[in-house]
Design an enzyme around this catalytic site. Structure first.
Site, PDB file in Angstrom:
ATOM      1  N   HIS A  52     -19.325  -6.382  -5.693  1.00 31.25           N
ATOM      2  CA  HIS A  52     -20.619  -6.012  -6.194  1.00 31.25           C
ATOM      3  C   HIS A  52     -21.397  -5.409  -6.249  1.00 31.25           C
ATOM      4  CE1 HIS A  52     -20.639  -4.681 -11.043  1.00 31.25           C
ATOM      5  NE2 HIS A  52     -22.430  -5.187 -10.692  1.00 31.25           N
ATOM      6  N   HIS A  77     -18.909  -1.132 -15.961  1.00 28.23           N
ATOM      7  CA  HIS A  77     -19.251  -2.927 -17.251  1.00 28.23           C
ATOM      8  C   HIS A  77     -17.826  -3.805 -17.436  1.00 28.23           C
ATOM      9  CE1 HIS A  77     -22.580  -5.959 -18.014  1.00 28.23           C
ATOM     10  NE2 HIS A  77     -22.621  -5.996 -16.604  1.00 28.23           N
TER      11      HIS A  77
END
Lengths: 746, 236
Positions: free
Chosen positions: A51, A98
């Site tokens: 990430h 998300h």
């Protein structure tokens, strides 16, 4: 913590649990010249997670076009991309995923997705002016999916509505491929004076570093790591990795942050998203070629007993790290006091290039800032690719296998009510799309358009991706996503400026997944070069898999276009009786990969319609010219659902003015392909009868196929002798479908 | 005229009201900070839309205790013009300047869309330039706009002509399909008995230019301007 802090001993099991492989751990030891302690292990774990580090994607991302004459930021170097739009202004925008948080806690997951992307915009000094969302879910027949849709939409709505940013556009797409792992991609757009852009940098030895906004709690620890693994049954237990949002605090934070930037009090600012204090400290100081030293015990915390590891990795929302100009600390504090927010000096910029963390004066962690970050020592991997076997099977398609003995009128209503086509008012009515009073075109047309106050200009914006196309052919699918986004911008009267992307894929360590990723990146790059829309930044989200399967390769495109004059703003619906309807582009006998096959035959099958980027560009250029010449009253791109659905939408999508049309098509194409096939690069336009010749001339001059196909008027849509459907029936199917499938109880 | 727009922490339509008055109407306008206790001599106070103090408890429940509200309440009680829009309407009912309450929308969802309003009263300073029965296109954007009051009190409101706006369809028919939130009698906006205080859930400040989809909000702002101009002429 009053007693001396003793760190737990680092064991091989602990290293593995932190998601670091042996090679990575060896590298950490090499960088430090020793074993990392527990706190440092945490820092490397989170900063080298997929990430934060983009370790499995950055090599390919660097092949994307990142140059453009109006770009004000280097791709990926700042919190968001910035493009000069003249009049001393720049547009700042970015999209981010998300997905995993929303899969386990849809409301908070989606809400904090919106909050995070808004912070990326206003940390640059820009006032957020719009929010967009690209959402993908499983089939709405599944009650768990409906629960996710409901929670995600409420989360997005509650956050954006309270913050006070209009949510103006996006997509909602359903396919079983997204059942266990929905995709929640949030985009935000802001406006800033070009001389008011502020960087995410910490520099100038001795400048104080402040943490501002919310207090730090235990929420969201290892959120970035959680985002970097596949979802499993155990994922539900990781709810504590999901942050909790507070839009009220964010609203105060935007006002306070913009105020200190305007007053020239800050050297640099970065929001705290993934990896919290760790990420902002290391990235800001690495960029400033400096170091930063913080006293972790000075960070305002929500509960006693937090150890440095937790404080450093917390992803508590609505926080920022500000590198303040020395001597301006009090002025900064005054602004945050006024807005009722904490602002605390936690450390200072140093010249040693190290990110040093002290607890009561004792060093508990010390690593080179550069060693943690992308572009520094974070690993970069080139992964293996392998073309998946399914791709050879899925394109096998013989149109003759599909019956022509069908009721096309009924099929049209079925298509208009299909989850992927029907009106999404059920979703967007829950979003405030008008606050700040700039929304000229809200949700429900090809692109949203927001006027820019005190200028003649406006911004068009859209998100786009056809996941089915990308599953069947990731390269062509990604090209199509860029082309369709650009077509939507042009249909709205804008000139495509640049894109941001959100690349949602499965596990990159699986060569078949990585094949899809590399093909999609290649296709996106090629298309962006043709449309001259550089990639300003974005986000990669891997590991979008549940135990059953990976999601479709989904490279979501967020595109911004500039409308030179508000008079050019164009919408998709027909405007007046007797207006003449034209088709730009050619109809071909193509039914593969269509929404029609998906809806009527429950198939994701057949080749994706071919796309000639050069002719697409030519069509768009000519159309924009026609719009700017004031010749076009409506423009609507032909995409999901084909020509019949596009025409129906032009008839019914403005609830204040619905009208029929009579269409004559002379193509020798099978009815199903003619009505519902998705041949690319087509647009439906309308003009007043007096402008027919001018239109024909203009497109002929540009060598763009342009056919006069009908007239606006009446109470029904008639297409050859195939379709004769009333406006009211089409409207009912289109507008009522989503509440029917969402509000049912079983 | 001089207009004051109160900024509570969490107000987010304050700028829109400010812009409508300044950029579109060319009139003087000031932001009034929630901690201030000075109305700066404004002729009209607008309590704008938004989520004051986050509205985590109930719309407007905290804002009514703001320092500025003490002055606004006194100003309204002494005949000063106070316009509460959306969250501002909620604050007016919370502080008792207007009767009734705004509950969660009957469908339990936030709702943002253009709606039609029937003008029921034109003897009022906020609608004096409208025609009785006129239909205005003005958007709503709220989660708690379901107007409620006891039967007796509703009757009193209706009898006293305090219902200024009702939700209706494009043709001016007041029916349940046109009611976006479950409000009793399709009530969208009410005034106090004297007419100087108006609360409404729809956002007139959002529709003051054609590019925003309607300019019907101007009819309300122009009515205000005309009222204040007359009042000033009289007092001079």
């Amino acid at each position: 913590m009053d007693r001396a802090y003793e760190q737990p001993l680092v064991t091989p099991e602990m290293v593995a649990a932190h998601g670091l492989n042996e090679e990575e751990y060896a590298r950490i030891k090499e960088i430090l010249g020793r074993e990392p302690n527990y706190t440092e292990l945490g820092l490397f774990s989170v900063m080298w997670s997929e990430h934060c580090s983009y370790k499995n994607s950055i090599a390919l991302l660097k092949t994307l076009p990142r140059e453009g004459k109006n770009l004000l930021t280097e791709t990926g170097e700042e919190n968001a991309g910035a493009v000069d739009i003249g009049d001393g202004l720049a547009v700042v925008f970015k999209i981010e995923s998300h997905n995993h948080p929303s899969a386990v806690e849809p409301y908070q997951g989606a809400a904090t997705g919106v909050g995070g992307i808004l912070r990326d915009i206003f940390t640059m000094g820009a006032r957020p002016i719009a929010s967009l969302n690209s959402l993908r879910f499983g089939s709405p027949d599944n009650p768990r999916v409906r629960y996710l849709v409901d929670g995600v939409v409420r989360g997005i709505g509650d956050y954006g509505n309270s913050f006070g940013v209009p949510t103006v556009a996006g997509e909602v797409y359903f396919d079983e491929a997204y059942t266990g792992n929905p995709l929640i991609n949030a985009m935000a757009v802001g406006i800033v004076k070009t001389d008011g852009i502020i960087s995410a940098v910490a520099k100038g030895e001795g400048n104080p570093v402040m943490i501002v906004g919310s207090k730090t709690g235990r929420d969201g620890i290892h959120g970035a790591t959680f985002a970097s693994e596949e979802l499993s049954k155990e994922s539900e237990e990781k709810r504590s990795s999901v942050q909790v949002g507070d839009p009220f605090t964010e609203k105060l934070l935007v006002e306070a942050t913009l105020e200190i930037i305007k007053k020239g009090l800050a050297v640099g600012i970065q929001d705290m998203g993934a990896a919290g204090i760790t990420c902002s400290c290391s990235e800001m100081s690495a960029k400033g070629e400096a170091g930063v030293e913080i006293d972790i015990d000075k960070v305002p915390v929500r509960e006693p007993g937090m150890i440095p590891y937790e404080t450093l990795l917390s992803e508590s929302q609505e926080r920022m790290l500000v590198c303040v100009k020395k001597g301006k600390e009090e002025a900064v504090r005054e602004v945050f006091d006024k807005w009722g927010l904490d602002s605390t000096i936690i450390g200072k910029v140093t010249s040693d290039g190290l990110f040093t963390v002290k607890l009561h004066g004792e060093v508990v962690s010390q690593v080179p800032s550069r060693s943690l970050v992308l572009g520094g020592d974070a690993p970069v991997y080139h992964r293996e690719t392998k073309r998946p076997a399914y791709m050879d099977d899925i394109v096998k398609f013989n149109i003759a296998d599909y019956s022509l003995d069908r009721d096309w009128n009924a099929d049209l209503l079925t298509m208009l009510a299909a989850p992927n086509i029907c009106n999404k008012g059920w979703v967007y009515d829950q979003y405030d799309s008008m606050v700040r009073t700039n929304t000229a075109v809200g949700p429900g047309s090809d692109a949203a358009v927001l006027r820019i106050r005190k200028t003649r200009k406006a911004l068009a914006m859209v998100t786009d991706c056809n996941g089915r196309y990308c599953y069947i052919d990731p390269r062509l699918g990604a090209e199509s996503a860029v082309a369709e986004a650009a077509r939507n911008i042009v249909c709205s009267g804008g000139h495509p400026l640049a894109i941001t992307n959100c690349l949602n894929f499965g596990n990159p360590y699986k060569p078949e997944i990585y094949y899809g990723f590399s093909e999609a990146v290649a296709g996106m790059g090629e298309a962006c070069r043709v449309f001259d829309t550089p990639v300003t930044g974005g986000n990669v989200s891997f590991y979008n898999e549940d135990p059953e399967r990976a999601v479709f390769p989904t490279p979501t495109i967020g595109m911004i276009g500039l409308v030179e004059d508000v008079n050019h703003i164009t919408t998709q619906w027909f405007k007046e009786e007797n207006d003449v309807i034209f088709l730009l582009g050619d109809n071909t006998e193509h039914l593969g990969a269509s929404e029609y096959l998906h809806t009527v035959y429950r198939q994701n099958r057949g080749p994706v319609p071919p796309l000639d980027l050069a002719s697409e560009k030519k069509t768009q250029d000519a159309l924009l010219k026609a719009i700017q010449s004031g010749l076009i009253k409506s423009a609507h791109d032909v995409s999901d659902g084909g020509l019949a659905v596009t025409l129906a939408e032009s008839c019914i999508s403005n609830l204040d003015y619905q009208i029929g049309a009579t269409i004559q098509l002379d193509d020798s194409v099978r009815p199903d392909a003619l009505l519902f096939g998705e041949t690319q690069s087509r647009v439906i336009i309308s003009c007043i009868p007096e402008d027919v010749l001018k239109i024909e001339e203009l497109f002929k001059e540009h060598n763009v196929p342009c056919y006069r196909i009908g007239t606006v008027g009446g109470n029904s849509l008639k297409i050859n002798d195939l379709v004769d459907q009333s406006v009211s029936a089409m409207s009912d199917s289109f507008f009522k479908a989503m509440s029917e499938f969402m509000d049912r109880l079983e | 005229m001089k207009v004051g727009v109160v900024t509570f922490p969490g107000s987010n339509c304050d700028y829109d009201a400010y812009a409508a008055v300044q950029h579109v109407m060319g009139e003087d306008v000031e932001f009034l900070w929630h901690k201030s206790t000075d109305l700066l001599g404004c002729d009209l106070v607008i309590l704008p839309g938004g989520f004051s103090y986050g509205d985590y408890l109930r719309g407007g429940a905290i804002a009514r205790f703001s320092p500025i509200m003490e002055k606004v309440i006194a100003f309204g009680r002494s005949g000063g013009m106070v316009l509460g829009i959306c969250n501002g309407f909620q604050i007016l009912t919370e502080c008792g300047l207007l009767p009734g309450a705004l509950m969660r929308n009957s469908h339990l969802r936030f709702s943002c869309k253009h709606v039609y309003l029937k003008v029921e009263q034109t003897s009022n300073p906020y609608t004096q330039l409208c025609i009785k029965g006129e239909v205005l296109k003005i958007p709503i954007a709220h989660g708690e706009g379901n107007y409620y009051n006891f039967d007796n009190d509703i009757k009193k409101l209706e009898d006293a002509g305090q219902v200024v706006f009702r939700y209706c369809d494009v043709n001016g028919d007041v029916n349940s399909e046109a009611n976006p939130n479950g409000s009793i009698n399709n009530i969208a906006g009410i005034s106090n008995k004297e007419g100087n205080i108006l609360g409404m859930m729809p956002h007139p400040e959002r529709v003051v230019e054609d590019i925003l989809g309607s300019a019907d909000g101007l009819k309300i702002l122009e009515s205000i301007r005309a009222t204040i101009a007359v009042a000033k002429t009289v007092s001079n």
